[in-house]
Design a protein around this motif. Structure first.
Motif, PDB file in Angstrom:
ATOM      1  N   UNK A 122     109.386  32.987 -42.229  1.00 33.65           N
ATOM      2  CA  UNK A 122     109.465  34.383 -42.622  1.00 33.65           C
ATOM      3  C   UNK A 122     109.206  35.283 -41.420  1.00 33.65           C
ATOM      4  N   UNK A 123     109.044  36.561 -41.707  1.00 31.28           N
ATOM      5  CA  UNK A 123     108.837  37.544 -40.630  1.00 31.28           C
ATOM      6  C   UNK A 123     107.523  37.291 -39.881  1.00 31.28           C
ATOM      7  N   UNK A 124     106.443  36.985 -40.631  1.00 30.34           N
ATOM      8  CA  UNK A 124     105.157  36.755 -39.965  1.00 30.34           C
ATOM      9  C   UNK A 124     105.197  35.492 -39.106  1.00 30.34           C
ATOM     10  N   UNK A 129      99.768  35.190 -42.302  1.00 31.19           N
ATOM     11  CA  UNK A 129      99.683  36.629 -42.095  1.00 31.19           C
ATOM     12  C   UNK A 129      98.397  36.899 -41.332  1.00 31.19           C
ATOM     13  N   UNK A 130      98.030  38.145 -41.166  1.00 28.83           N
ATOM     14  CA  UNK A 130      96.844  38.453 -40.372  1.00 28.83           C
ATOM     15  C   UNK A 130      95.549  38.243 -41.162  1.00 28.83           C
ATOM     16  N   UNK A 131      95.455  37.128 -41.838  1.00 28.49           N
ATOM     17  CA  UNK A 131      94.243  36.820 -42.612  1.00 28.49           C
ATOM     18  C   UNK A 131      93.698  35.488 -42.135  1.00 28.49           C
ATOM     19  N   UNK A 132      92.398  35.359 -42.142  1.00 28.02           N
ATOM     20  CA  UNK A 132      91.787  34.150 -41.589  1.00 28.02           C
ATOM     21  C   UNK A 132      92.103  32.902 -42.419  1.00 28.02           C
ATOM     22  N   UNK A 147      97.008  46.258 -31.671  1.00 22.64           N
ATOM     23  CA  UNK A 147      95.812  45.475 -32.013  1.00 22.64           C
ATOM     24  C   UNK A 147      96.163  44.311 -32.948  1.00 22.64           C
ATOM     25  N   UNK A 148      97.255  44.471 -33.702  1.00 21.12           N
ATOM     26  CA  UNK A 148      97.642  43.426 -34.647  1.00 21.12           C
ATOM     27  C   UNK A 148      97.994  42.119 -33.946  1.00 21.12           C
ATOM     28  N   UNK A 160     108.025  43.355 -30.470  1.00 19.44           N
ATOM     29  CA  UNK A 160     108.263  44.794 -30.643  1.00 19.44           C
ATOM     30  C   UNK A 160     108.084  45.238 -32.096  1.00 19.44           C
ATOM     31  N   UNK A 161     108.620  44.457 -33.009  1.00 21.48           N
ATOM     32  CA  UNK A 161     108.515  44.852 -34.424  1.00 21.48           C
ATOM     33  C   UNK A 161     107.064  44.867 -34.876  1.00 21.48           C
ATOM     34  N   UNK A 162     106.296  43.888 -34.406  1.00 25.93           N
ATOM     35  CA  UNK A 162     104.877  43.803 -34.784  1.00 25.93           C
ATOM     36  C   UNK A 162     104.135  45.050 -34.280  1.00 25.93           C
TER      37      UNK A 162
END
Lengths: 271, 230, 137
Positions: free
Chosen positions: B68-70, B41-44, B96-97, B87-89
């Motif tokens: 999964x989705x990520x 996910x968006x975590x380091x 920025x994500x 697009x979904x992101x």
């Protein structure tokens, strides 16, 4: 006000003419078409021109889609290598034969049509390539109709006409959620729904060469499965004259039930 | 013997460690551990989570992981996805994500992600992140019952475990019936009553968002313990 | 057991050695052949190899149901099988060998050769291999 629903004409102009004459005899106020105007048959341009000139509301079939977007169906759409190779031959021939205005007409067709409580699709509401066979699981069939929001779903693609009524649907569910100690019980009741498959005008597969289509009376809910004789040897001769695979003519003359469909009819290609 | 099934670590290493600890403390005989996607996910710490999964400690089950989705978003960012644009992101998290995710999941992890399965089919169970229709499809108890049935029937299983919704629930289709009548050209109408065998949809919750103590028949909401002979 | 070939019939045979057929294509082709899609068929005998390594004997006599029997031979699991495989047809004069050849070519790999033997060529079925196995032509 009766309606006629035609499907899967597949470039068979002789069959289309015969069906239109039969529709004329039945005092029908509106005709709808469920796509696959082209493919396999020898007269794709003439068929499209006829449907266009009569302003028949039409949805796009899988063959129509493939012709405008390039052959995109994966091998999973075909039951065998042999069927796939023949499908590709027919695609290539049709692709070279059709006029730009034919292609433009096919390109602007919608995937679904909704009129009052009626929905019109080619294969299924999910996908033009999905076969809604009469023996498909009743709950699956119900899901497809509910997905349209309509009460009656008209489809084609299987080339064999049928009417299927789905009634008294009931599902009992127990739900347990995290953080909630009690189990909730739900009773879902499905309303009466109907699937009407219009068969095929130009490539019937019910065991006889005659064209098939349906007439529906929305007021009485009466359905007539129509079978219309036409000069199929003429179409067979044209198939061979135009250089299409001769096996298509043989199949057409027999109205063969040996449907060219993938093993899993509900399989949907991800491409 | 039990299976432990979880989803949605989302790069939260502390949460994953807590989950493994909880599993150990349960003292149950865990035959298999399935992680149904959203590992990263968006975590380091995403890369550390992958490393931890790849290197289970002695006595820990070796996790079986599906996309999964990520993971799907990562593959799209690296031009390896099934669609060209994330697009979904963008729609859910803003543009920025893309940069945040790109930095959190380095190229080195992409090959591992790419080789993950889409799901597992075992003993009349399908274990998957979304559904067979797509990694982004979330089933919940609010999903129309016919849609849930359809997704179960598409995969030909009576038990479907999925993680996309993040919710933990046990949805049992205990009874179903319908009348159906088919009329064809050459055959008289044939009517039959169709009954539905019992089917089950299980939302396996989400490890990374929250880890609270049990409420259901399992050690945390994020895992479901299933007797391996359902 | 022998039977004669009428003057208005022809015997056609085609070597399939080394070809491995896709079972679904074979099913479709076999249905079409025995239903007359390639002309009137009086008799067919064939031994074919399919992708799971098994070999099958196919036989058909006009007016009877087609028969398919798995041969009691070991499955050929590595490389292309080099045991004999062949199709032999007694057909009417409207027989379409090009259509059959094309279908076989698609269902498997390219064919090595084909030939048409007129009835006058008699029963010269050399290179039979285990085609002798209950061969009835």
């Amino acid at each position: 006000m009766k309606i006629a629903v035609i499907s899967c004409i597949h470039g068979n102009y002789e069959a289309l003419n015969a069906v239109l004459s039969d529709i004329d005899d039945h005092k029908v106020e509106q005709i709808y078409c469920l796509g696959d105007l082209v493919g396999y048959g020898p007269h794709p341009n003439a068929v499209v021109e006829m449907v266009r000139s009569l302003n028949i509301p039409t949805v796009q079939g899988c063959w129509d889609e493939d012709i405008i977007e390039g052959l995109n169906a994966c091998e999973c759409s075909y039951p065998s290598i042999l069927a796939e190779q023949r499908g590709k031959l027919a695609h290539t021939w049709t692709d070279q034969e059709i006029h730009p205005e034919t292609r433009e007409f096919l390109a602007q067709l919608p995937m679904t049509l909704r009129v009052d409580n009626l929905a019109f699709v080619h294969g299924s509401p999910n996908n033009q390539h999905e076969y809604l066979l009469p023996e498909i699981d009743a709950f699956t069939a119900m899901e497809r109709v509910l997905g349209t929001g309509a009460d009656v779903l008209f489809c084609g693609h299987t080339h064999v006409p049928y009417v299927r009524d789905l009634s008294d649907g009931l599902v009992k569910v127990q739900v347990k959620r995290s953080g909630v100690s009690e189990t909730a019980t739900q009773i879902h009741v499905a309303p009466l729904k109907r699937i009407i498959n219009a068969g095929s005008v130009g490539e019937p597969r019910h065991g006889r060469p005659n064209a098939t289509y349906v007439i529906y009376d929305p007021e009485s809910a009466e359905v007539k499965l129509r079978e219309v004789e036409y000069d199929y040897p003429k179409t067979c001769a044209a198939i061979i004259d135009k250089g299409l695979p001769a096996i298509f003519a043989w199949r057409l003359a027999r109205g063969l039930e040996y449907a060219e469909r993938a093993e899993d009819p509900t399989h949907i290609c991800e491409r | 013997m039990y299976w432990a099934i979880a989803a949605g670590i989302e790069g939260n290493l502390a949460a994953y460690e807590a989950f493994l600890k909880d599993l150990r403390q349960s003292r149950l005989d865990i035959e298999a551990l399935y992680l149904l996607g959203d590992i990263v996910g968006p975590r380091k710490d995403s890369i550390k989570v992958i490393d931890r999964i790849q290197n289970p400690r002695p006595g820990e089950p070796e996790p079986q992981v599906c996309q999964g989705w990520w993971e799907d978003q990562c593959l799209i960012l690296h031009a390896l996805g099934r669609t060209g644009e994330p697009t979904q992101l963008f729609d859910r998290y803003g543009k920025a994500m893309a940069k945040t995710l790109w930095d959190a999941v380095p190229r080195a992890a992409i090959e591992w992600i790419r080789n993950l399965d889409f799901g597992f089919s075992e003993l009349d169970c399908l274990l998957i992140h979304g559904t067979s229709m797509g990694v982004d499809e979330a089933l919940t108890p609010e999903t129309p019952v016919m849609t849930i049935l359809d997704r179960l029937q598409r995969m030909g299983v009576n038990n479907l475990f999925c993680g996309r919704s993040g919710q933990a629930f046990d949805y049992n289709l205990v009874q179903g019936s319908m009348q159906t009548q088919v009329t064809m050209l050459d055959r008289p109408p044939s009517a039959q009553t169709v009954t539905l065998p019992a089917k089950r949809l299980i939302g396996v919750g989400n490890i990374g968002h929250a880890l609270v103590r049990p409420a259901m028949c399992c050690t945390t909401p994020a895992i479901i313990l299933l007797n391996s002979k359902p | 057991m022998g039977s004669s070939i009428a003057a208005n019939q022809l015997v056609w045979h085609h070597d399939l050695t080394g070809q491995v057929l896709d079972p679904a294509s074979l099913n479709l082709f076999w249905f079409e052949l025995t239903e007359g899609a390639y002309g009137q068929i009086h008799r067919v005998k064939a031994i074919v190899e399919i992708v799971d390594g098994s070999a099958w004997q196919l036989s058909f006599n006009q007016g009877e149901d087609p028969m398919e029997t798995e041969l009691p031979v070991e499955r050929w699991l590595s490389g292309r099988p080099d045991r004999p495989s062949q199709i032999e047809v007694v057909a009417g004069v409207d027989f379409d060998p090009i259509g059959v050849t094309a279908a076989c070519r698609v269902a498997g790999s390219p064919m090595r050769y084909y030939s048409i033997i007129k009835p006058s060529c008699g029963s010269s079925h050399e290179n039979r291999g285990y085609f002798l196995y209950s061969w009835q032509l």
